[in-house]
Motif scaffolding. Sequence first.
Motif, mmCIF file in Angstrom:
data_model
loop_
_atom_site.group_PDB
_atom_site.id
_atom_site.type_symbol
_atom_site.label_atom_id
_atom_site.label_comp_id
_atom_site.label_asym_id
_atom_site.label_seq_id
_atom_site.Cartn_x
_atom_site.Cartn_y
_atom_site.Cartn_z
ATOM 1 N N THR A 108 -3.869 -2.813 7.035
ATOM 2 C CA THR A 108 -4.455 -1.923 6.044
ATOM 3 C C THR A 108 -5.442 -0.983 6.708
ATOM 4 O O THR A 108 -6.194 -1.388 7.609
ATOM 5 N N GLU B 173 -8.038 0.387 5.347
ATOM 6 C CA GLU B 173 -9.375 0.329 4.754
ATOM 7 C C GLU B 173 -9.964 -1.068 4.922
ATOM 8 O O GLU B 173 -9.552 -2.014 4.257
ATOM 9 N N TYR C 299 -9.194 -3.975 2.251
ATOM 10 C CA TYR C 299 -8.592 -3.588 0.952
ATOM 11 C C TYR C 299 -7.165 -3.131 1.194
ATOM 12 O O TYR C 299 -6.957 -2.100 1.825
ATOM 13 N N THR D 262 -2.611 -4.555 -4.695
ATOM 14 C CA THR D 262 -1.399 -4.722 -3.893
ATOM 15 C C THR D 262 -1.635 -5.845 -2.898
ATOM 16 O O THR D 262 -2.774 -6.233 -2.628
ATOM 17 N N LYS E 229 2.415 1.743 -3.453
ATOM 18 C CA LYS E 229 1.408 2.203 -4.406
ATOM 19 C C LYS E 229 1.101 3.686 -4.218
ATOM 20 O O LYS E 229 1.175 4.468 -5.174
ATOM 21 N N ARG E 230 0.771 4.082 -2.992
ATOM 22 C CA ARG E 230 0.308 5.460 -2.755
ATOM 23 C C ARG E 230 1.461 6.461 -2.761
ATOM 24 O O ARG E 230 1.424 7.456 -3.485
ATOM 25 N N ASP F 7 0.820 -1.202 0.000
ATOM 26 C CA ASP F 7 0.000 0.000 0.000
ATOM 27 C C ASP F 7 0.857 1.257 0.000
ATOM 28 O O ASP F 7 0.560 2.229 -0.699
ATOM 29 N N GLU F 8 1.933 1.278 0.782
ATOM 30 C CA GLU F 8 2.840 2.432 0.802
ATOM 31 C C GLU F 8 3.490 2.633 -0.567
ATOM 32 O O GLU F 8 3.588 3.765 -1.069
#
Length: 927
Positions: free
Chosen positions: A885, A887, A859, A734, A719-720, A716-717
């Motif tokens: 995560t 979310e 997610y 991810t 990606k964002r 996630d890191e």
Amino acid sequence: MTENSQAYNSVWQLRGDSWCRLEEAADRLSRPTTTGKLKEKYVGICRDLLGTLTPLEPYWAYPGTPQFAKLQRLFAAGNYDRFSQLVSRINRALTTESYRTGDAEHSGADEHDMFPTDPRALEQQPATKKEQLYFEVLVVEAMSEAQERALRKEVRSWRRPDDEYVYELVVVASGDEAMIAARLNVNLQAVVIRRRFSHQSTRDLSALDEFVDRKVSDELADHLSPDERAQILATSLAELRPEVDLYLMTEIEVEDIAGRLGQHFRRVFHAREGFLELHLSILHGVAARYRTPFFSALKEYSHRPTGVFHALPISQGKSIVNSHWIKDMVSFYGLDVFMAETSATCGGLDSLLEPTGPLRDAQELAAETYGSRHTYFVTNGTSTANKIVTQSLVAPGDIVLLDRNCHQSHHYGMMLAGAHVVYLEAYPLTSYSMYGAVPLTEIKSKLLALRRAGKLDRVKMISLTNCTFDGIVYDVERVMEECLAIKPDLVFLWDEAWFAFARFHPVYRNRTAMTAARRLRERLQDKEYGRDYEAELSAADGAEPSDDELMARRLRPDPAKARVRVYATQSTHKTLTALRQGSMIHVFDQDFEQKVAEAFHEAYMAHTSTSPNYQILASLDLGRRQVALEGVELVQRQIENAMQLRDAIDNHPLLSRYVSCLRTSDLIPGDYRESHIAQPLRSGLRNMMTAWDHDEFVLDPSRITLSIGRTGYDGDEFKREQLMDRHGVQINKTSRNTVLFMTNIGTTRSSVAFLVEVLVKIARELEERTSEMGLGERARFEQRVHRLTAKTTHMPDFSGFHAAFRDLRGTEPTSEGDVRSAFYLSYTDSNCEYLTTDEVLTKLDAGIDVVSATFVTPYPPGFPVLVPGQVFSREILAFITNLDTPEIHGYKPEFGYRVYTEKAIEGLTAPSSNGHRPSEQEPFAVS
């Protein structure tokens, strides 16, 4: 071919790059300053590149055999100036595709051809200026060079200025070369088979060995009659390129041959009479695929003056053009978008809910293109398509086998339909916190358990995701074949949301739902299959095999009982050309008209808007046209771009220290790979075909799962923070230590290069940062890397439905649960409470079941880890915690998880006045 070819996985890119390199080398060779050893060097380079191109060029119309032969003569004669000029002209025509004007002799000569068309010019292109669309036609016949030249001249003489299309010829003398041409040349739209062709080429085809179909060559043996050989070749070509029109020209008994072989060809012609008619038929055949009934009707409607007195102020832009404040909508979107807006279902348009005109025609064309018996357009995504199919097939109380890791729309569809769900477990990939696909042994074991319990008659459908988000593809035909051997009337729903493109690649195609359904239906109708099946029954002497025996062997369905009932839902907008939310439902169901049509219509009405977006519908029509005419080319390009991305990452000395592309063997355990090929596509097309023919699961090479644990970033890191926020690189999927890149038909080599550039930049910054870390910071970084690479996360199985939501009747307990009852019980607020993770654990320690009242979906990974009625487990809680995560749908950080109270569960499990628990009654008490 030369050693350079080993880096390529498709010939089109090898060919294009070879011409570019040849132009560079020829230019250096022609310079006066190039002398001595330097000259020898470039002579050698040009010779090698010509050697690479020589076996390829006979299968394309441009530059054509005469022009390529001239090029070789100039080089052999040492006329390097003229050689360089001709190479430059040819490469310019190939790069800019100016040869597609049909003027092969002058293509590339104009300096204006140096640049491709500016996409912005498409908006201003006058309606009167119509470009003739170009394609190529393969002629299979042994003929001399003089005959070939005469034929080309004759064909060109038939051209007219007002023709919509223009084509050139590719001529081959043998059946094996016809198959090579069909595989390599994506410009082919038609094949003309003449009687006089040999089964095997006299050319040396060793450089193209992986593209030679030995089976076809053997079948085309000389002892067969010309008609038999023509039929075999036509069948093989149709299987390889089903979209291509096939024509037969014969000199004798044309009427008899048309009666016997007509089903294999679009038309059969007499060789002495039919040349011009053949030419017109070829143009008409392409025009039939080019046709877009609904888009054309909508475009025509947009040019008509109308008075709107019912709805849609935006129709024809009237609420915008007279506005003082929102005129920028027109400047951004263009006026035509609003000119085509209407809520009318007449005036040349059609109703999506009851199509009788252009929409019906568009859907019929889509069915032909995708190989289905029926195709339906959906304007609000595949989530809705899944619910339509489920509701049309499943009644309350029916049992459905469902992949636990499927898209959430399936879970909601089960709830709406009132299905009793048996969740299927996919194999875990604990190193990457992902699940794979559902093994066939898992499916068979569940079906056999339901049979032992006497519940097989209630089993209605199985739903699986093909291919998964991570690119794992089922052997669709084998799954259906073995399931039908146990449950002959089982219905299959294949969620192909991310797999619509697969129809248009000859290797992918056989693992799509529609192709597999057609092949299975043909096999069950085959008399030889029926005889073999009867022989097996006789050999068994009536002995019923045990479940263990059924689990251990490959099962075959009874042709007298099995019904092929297959549905596929596809997000056209995700992998092909369509506006967002444009999806399709494809149907290959023998019993559709008798058993499903009315229910399907009602479900379609229930979930489809009465005001569908006509632009979405028109884009589905246009997207169908595109893949019908150039789908093979686009998908080959997509795959090659993916493989080039893999090579660029794994072969980069810096990138390979921090990231790596996961291989087939990383994502599919050896037990499911009979071929034992770790990287099928990277070891050649023939190996890819071997794996895709035999392995239970294969990996879609257009998905690149990148292992990033060594960067210290979680998925996630990465990606964002790195990809999206800093560099504008958009991705979707991810996991704890991976990110997923997907190429599609819109991916370009430039976009691949940009992604590599971004990844290298991230790696360089990381390299610099780690080199300057102090001891404490270095220890923390290494600890984080260790947590992401060495530490694995337990992947929990489905913990099971609480007994209150299960049907406990039968000879043995089975795992299906009533999701709808569990879902709607939560509508009474007093039945629910919120518990934190610690409170749930406390109850579990005390031996108290905690039952989820909602879907809980983190997610990533994006599938429900808890569904209504499912009991909590320590493993599930640990899994959610370790995902880390932010979310999680269905979880409120300030309150916790929404669960059923002990009193609500006790009320369901207590005996009623008739002595039965609600779970033992039919229908269930909870609704």
